[in-house]
Design an enzyme around this catalytic site. Structure first.
Site, short mmCIF file in Angstrom:
data_model
loop_
_atom_site.label_atom_id
_atom_site.label_comp_id
_atom_site.label_asym_id
_atom_site.label_seq_id
_atom_site.Cartn_x
_atom_site.Cartn_y
_atom_site.Cartn_z
N TYR A 148 0.85 -1.20 0.00
CA TYR A 148 0.00 0.00 0.00
C TYR A 148 0.88 1.25 0.00
CZ TYR A 148 -3.44 3.42 1.64
OH TYR A 148 -4.26 4.52 1.76
N LYS A 152 1.25 4.31 -2.90
CA LYS A 152 1.04 5.74 -2.67
C LYS A 152 2.31 6.54 -2.95
CE LYS A 152 -3.30 5.48 -1.60
NZ LYS A 152 -4.32 6.14 -2.41
N1 LIG Z 1 -9.08 6.38 5.28
C1 LIG Z 1 -7.80 6.60 5.49
O1 LIG Z 1 -7.31 6.53 6.63
C2 LIG Z 1 -6.91 6.96 4.33
C3 LIG Z 1 -5.63 7.45 4.64
C4 LIG Z 1 -4.78 7.81 3.60
C5 LIG Z 1 -5.21 7.68 2.29
N2 LIG Z 1 -6.46 7.19 2.01
C6 LIG Z 1 -6.83 7.08 0.60
O2 LIG Z 1 -8.02 7.80 0.37
C7 LIG Z 1 -8.72 7.22 -0.73
C8 LIG Z 1 -10.16 7.00 -0.32
O3 LIG Z 1 -10.16 6.09 0.77
P1 LIG Z 1 -11.36 5.99 1.82
O4 LIG Z 1 -10.72 5.83 3.14
O5 LIG Z 1 -12.34 7.07 1.59
O6 LIG Z 1 -11.93 4.56 1.41
P2 LIG Z 1 -13.40 3.97 1.14
O7 LIG Z 1 -14.39 4.65 2.00
O8 LIG Z 1 -13.24 2.49 1.20
O9 LIG Z 1 -13.66 4.41 -0.38
C9 LIG Z 1 -12.92 3.83 -1.43
C10 LIG Z 1 -13.55 4.26 -2.73
O10 LIG Z 1 -12.80 3.68 -3.81
C11 LIG Z 1 -13.72 3.13 -4.73
N3 LIG Z 1 -13.14 2.01 -5.45
C12 LIG Z 1 -12.45 0.96 -4.94
N4 LIG Z 1 -12.11 0.10 -5.92
C13 LIG Z 1 -12.58 0.65 -7.08
C14 LIG Z 1 -12.54 0.25 -8.43
N5 LIG Z 1 -11.95 -0.89 -8.82
N6 LIG Z 1 -13.13 1.05 -9.36
C15 LIG Z 1 -13.74 2.20 -8.99
N7 LIG Z 1 -13.81 2.63 -7.73
C16 LIG Z 1 -13.24 1.86 -6.78
C17 LIG Z 1 -14.92 2.69 -3.89
O11 LIG Z 1 -16.08 2.69 -4.70
P3 LIG Z 1 -17.07 1.41 -4.86
O12 LIG Z 1 -16.77 0.47 -3.74
O13 LIG Z 1 -18.43 2.03 -4.80
O14 LIG Z 1 -16.74 0.89 -6.19
C18 LIG Z 1 -14.99 3.80 -2.85
O15 LIG Z 1 -15.76 4.88 -3.34
C19 LIG Z 1 -7.97 5.93 -1.08
O16 LIG Z 1 -7.14 6.17 -2.18
C20 LIG Z 1 -7.15 5.66 0.16
O17 LIG Z 1 -5.98 4.93 -0.12
C21 LIG Z 1 -7.32 6.84 3.01
#
Ligand SMILES: NC(=O)c1ccc[n+]([C@@H]2O[C@H](COP(=O)([O-])OP(=O)(O)OC[C@H]3O[C@@H](n4cnc5c(N)ncnc54)[C@H](OP(=O)(O)O)[C@@H]3O)[C@@H](O)[C@H]2O)c1
Length: 245
Positions: A148, A152
Site C-alpha cells: 500500500y 502511494k
Molecule cells: N481512510 C484513510 O485513513 C486513508 C488514509 C490515507 C489515504 N487514504 C486514501 O483515500 C482514498 C479513499 O479512501 P477511503 O478511506 O475514503 O476509502 P473507502 O471509504 O473504502 O472508499 C474507497 C472508494 O474507492 C472506490 N473504489 C475501490 N475500488 C474501485 C474500483 N476498482 N473502481 C472504482 N472505484 C473503486 C470505492 O467505490 P465502490 O466500492 O463504490 O466501487 C470507494 O468509493 C484511497 O485512495 C485511500 O488509499 C485513506
C-alpha cells in the site's frame, strides 16, 4: 462560490474521502461526476441530486475508464477538476504476496489512477486541476503496509513529474497530491477493526485523534480551486502531524 460552472469528477466518490469531496465541491457550485463500481452507491448522501451525475466504472479496466471519459466528453466536453481518489488498502504481509494480491491493490491504486489521468488528459480544460489522493503511509515505516505504501509513493512521484510537465503547464493544468493520515472511513474501519490497533494508530497522531473525511475534502477543494493557482507538483498533508512525529 469558488467552483461555479465547473465540471468535476471524483473516482471513488461513493464513500469516505471521495464522498466528502463530492459534497464539498458541489457545495461550491461544481457539477460533480461520481465514479464507483456499483450503481446504487453512486448517489452520495448530503448533496442535492441535481448537482451530481453518477457513472459506474471499474478503474482497474482501462477500457471502462476510456468509456467513462467518452461519456463525460459527450455530456460536457471538458473537465475542470479531476480527483483521483479510488483506492484499496488490503494486501497480505510481504512474505505472502502473490501476483493476484499485487494486481488487486496496484490495479486500483496505480494502474487505475494512471489511466484515469491518461484518458482524462484530452478532456482537461485550460486551467484544470488534477488531485491524486496519496497517503502518509508512503512516508512512514509501518509494518504490514509495504505494498500500500509503495502504491502511494508511486502516486507522489507520478504527480511530481506530471505537475511540472511543460505541455500540461502550457495548458495551465496543475497536478497535486493530498496526503491524508488516518481518516475515519469504511476503508480504515476495516483495517483497524481491532480496538487495540485503532488505539495504537491514535497514539501515532500528535493531535491525538483520527481525521474526518471532511477535513481532507477541504484540502481537495483548495487544490481544485483557483486559490491554489501557483501550486503544482506539490502535496498537502492532512494528518494531524503524524508524518512529523
Ligand atoms: N481512510 C484513510 O485513513 C486513508 C488514509 C490515507 C489515504 N487514504 C486514501 O483515500 C482514498 C479513499 O479512501 P477511503 O478511506 O475514503 O476509502 P473507502 O471509504 O473504502 O472508499 C474507497 C472508494 O474507492 C472506490 N473504489 C475501490 N475500488 C474501485 C474500483 N476498482 N473502481 C472504482 N472505484 C473503486 C470505492 O467505490 P465502490 O466500492 O463504490 O466501487 C470507494 O468509493 C484511497 O485512495 C485511500 O488509499 C485513506
Amino acid at each position: 462560490m469558488q467552483l461555479s460552472g465547473k465540471i468535476a469528477l471524483v473516482t471513488g466518490g461513493t464513500s469516505g474521502i471521495g464522498a466528502a469531496a463530492v459534497r464539498r465541491l458541489a457545495s461550491e457550485g461544481a457539477r460533480v461526476i461520481v465514479v464507483g463500481r456499483e450503481g446504487p452507491r453512486l448517489r452520495p448522501s448530503g448533496v442535492p441530486i441535481e448537482r451530481t451525475e453518477p457513472i459506474a466504472a471499474d478503474v482497474t479496466d482501462p477500457d471502462a475508464i476510456a468509456r467513462l471519459m467518452s461519456e463525460v466528453k459527450t455530456r460536457h466536453g471538458r473537465l475542470d477538476v479531476l480527483v483521483i481518489n479510488a483506492g484499496v488498502a488490503t494486501a497480505p504481509p510481504i512474505q505472502e504476496l502473490a501476483p493476484a494480491s499485487y494486481e488487486a491493490l496496484m490495479g486500483v491504486n496505480c494502474k487505475g489512477a494512471v489511466f484515469t489521468f491518461v484518458h482524462a488528459l484530452p478532456l482537461l480544460a485550460e486551467g484544470a486541476s488534477v488531485i491524486f489522493v496519496g497517503s502518509v503511509a508512503a512516508r512512514k515505516g509501518q509494518p504490514g503496509d509495504a505494498l500500500y505504501a509503495g502504491s502511494k509513493g508511486f502516486l507522489r512521484a507520478f504527480a511530481r513529474n506530471a505537475g511540472t510537465d511543460p505541455d500540461l503547464l502550457q495548458r495551465r493544468i496543475r497536478v497535486n497530491v493530498v496526503t491524508p493520515g488516518p481518516i475515519d472511513t469504511p476503508l480504515s474501519a476495516a483495517a483497524t477493526a481491532d480496538p487495540q490497533v485503532r488505539a495504537y494508530v491514535e497514539r501515532l497522531i500528535p493531535m491525538g485523534r483520527w481525521g474526518k473525511a471532511e477535513e481532507v475534502a477541504e484540502a481537495i477543494l483548495f487544490l481544485g480551486s483557483p486559490a491554489s493557482s501557483f501550486t503544482t507538483g506539490a502535496e498537502i498533508t492532512v494528518d494531524g502531524g503524524m508524518s512529523h512525529a
